[in-house]
Design an enzyme around this catalytic site. Structure first.
Site, short mmCIF file in Angstrom:
data_model
loop_
_atom_site.label_atom_id
_atom_site.label_comp_id
_atom_site.label_asym_id
_atom_site.label_seq_id
_atom_site.Cartn_x
_atom_site.Cartn_y
_atom_site.Cartn_z
N HIS A 18 0.85 -1.21 0.00
CA HIS A 18 0.00 0.00 0.00
C HIS A 18 0.88 1.26 0.00
O HIS A 18 0.63 2.21 -0.73
CB HIS A 18 -0.89 0.04 1.25
CG HIS A 18 -1.95 -1.03 1.30
ND1 HIS A 18 -2.12 -1.86 2.38
CD2 HIS A 18 -2.90 -1.40 0.40
CE1 HIS A 18 -3.13 -2.69 2.14
NE2 HIS A 18 -3.61 -2.43 0.94
N LYS A 42 -16.34 -8.83 2.07
CA LYS A 42 -15.58 -9.31 3.23
C LYS A 42 -16.53 -9.27 4.43
O LYS A 42 -16.70 -8.24 5.08
CB LYS A 42 -14.35 -8.44 3.47
CG LYS A 42 -13.35 -8.57 2.34
CD LYS A 42 -12.14 -7.70 2.51
CE LYS A 42 -11.17 -7.90 1.34
NZ LYS A 42 -10.14 -6.87 1.26
N ARG A 93 -1.45 -6.16 -8.91
CA ARG A 93 -0.29 -7.02 -8.65
C ARG A 93 -0.25 -8.08 -9.74
O ARG A 93 0.33 -7.87 -10.79
CB ARG A 93 -0.41 -7.66 -7.26
CG ARG A 93 -0.23 -6.65 -6.11
CD ARG A 93 -0.71 -7.20 -4.82
NE ARG A 93 -2.12 -7.56 -4.92
CZ ARG A 93 -2.87 -7.96 -3.90
NH1 ARG A 93 -2.35 -8.08 -2.72
NH2 ARG A 93 -4.15 -8.25 -4.08
N SER A 131 -2.86 -7.96 2.43
CA SER A 131 -3.25 -7.89 3.84
C SER A 131 -3.66 -9.26 4.35
O SER A 131 -3.34 -9.63 5.49
CB SER A 131 -4.42 -6.91 4.01
OG SER A 131 -4.02 -5.62 3.65
O1 PNS Z 1 -9.01 -3.40 -0.32
P1 PNS Z 1 -10.27 -3.91 -0.96
O2 PNS Z 1 -11.10 -4.67 0.06
O3 PNS Z 1 -10.01 -4.71 -2.20
O4 PNS Z 1 -11.13 -2.62 -1.42
C1 PNS Z 1 -12.40 -2.75 -2.01
C2 PNS Z 1 -13.19 -1.43 -1.87
C3 PNS Z 1 -13.32 -1.07 -0.40
C4 PNS Z 1 -12.44 -0.33 -2.61
C5 PNS Z 1 -14.61 -1.62 -2.51
O5 PNS Z 1 -15.28 -2.68 -1.89
C6 PNS Z 1 -15.44 -0.35 -2.45
O6 PNS Z 1 -15.28 0.54 -3.26
N1 PNS Z 1 -16.33 -0.26 -1.43
C7 PNS Z 1 -17.16 0.90 -1.23
C8 PNS Z 1 -18.61 0.66 -1.70
C9 PNS Z 1 -18.72 0.84 -3.19
O7 PNS Z 1 -18.62 1.93 -3.73
N2 PNS Z 1 -18.95 -0.27 -3.89
C10 PNS Z 1 -19.09 -0.31 -5.33
C11 PNS Z 1 -17.77 -0.59 -6.00
S1 PNS Z 1 -18.02 -0.95 -7.71
#
Ligand code: PNS
Length: 163
Positions: A18, A42, A93, A131
């Site tokens: 990160h 998650k 990645r 993570s």
């Molecule tokens: O680190 P991660 O868990 O891969 O991040 C995913 C994250 C948090 C960026 C994604 O789940 C997200 O954007 N969540 C916020 C809700 C949202 O806008 N969802 C629609 C995404 S298309």
């Protein structure tokens, strides 16, 4: 006008991967806002609370005026508009990241066309750092010191009672 990017994620916990990405992002943007967001896929609440993640990130980036740490419950694109950001920053990645990232980027673009998703390649050193793998190794008392900032290593040891 300042060019702002949102770097969203779960950050449970933040890793050197990160940090590497944020450093790269700052070569393109004047400011990067690290946004701890909710990832509904998650299901569990996570290892660290959102407050603990904020605390770690604030310590890691203390004194860096071009980095802000925040959290938001809701749609990422709405948050980006609220923060006057032009872009969402995500790291790639391996090829395995691509499908999920592609889907999210296209959905976000459909929701708000003015927000661009910018993908940056993670540094080669961090290709296999995530993570979830850090949590798993640390939970069994394994050494993750080289993969996370010192404060995260300390907090992981506290969490798992391996100090
Ligand atoms: O680190 P991660 O868990 O891969 O991040 C995913 C994250 C948090 C960026 C994604 O789940 C997200 O954007 N969540 C916020 C809700 C949202 O806008 N969802 C629609 C995404 S298309």
């Amino acid at each position: 006008m300042k060019k702002i990017a949102i770097y969203p994620g779960s950050f449970d916990p933040p890793t050197n991967g990160h940090l590497d990405l944020i450093e790269r992002g700052l070569k393109l943007f004047d400011k990067v806002i690290i946004a701890i967001m909710c990832n509904p896929s998650k299901t569990k609440s996570g290892l660290f609370s959102v407050e603990e993640r904020i605390e770690m990130l604030n310590e890691i980036f203390a004194g860096q005026k071009n980095i802000e740490v925040d959290t938001h419950h809701g749609l990422l694109v709405d948050y980006a508009v609220e923060k006057n950001a032009k872009a969402i920053l995500r790291g790639l990645r391996a090829v395995s990241d691509f499908e999920y990232e592609f889907q999210m980027a296209l959905m976000n673009r459909r929701l708000k066309r003015q927000i661009q998703t910018v993908f940056l390649m993670a540094g080669f050193k961090w290709i296999f750092t995530s993570s979830s793998i850090v949590r798993e190794v640390a939970s069994f008392g394994g050494d993750v010191e080289s993969m996370v900032p010192p404060i995260v290593n300390r907090k992981l040891r506290e969490k798992y009672g391996t100090t």
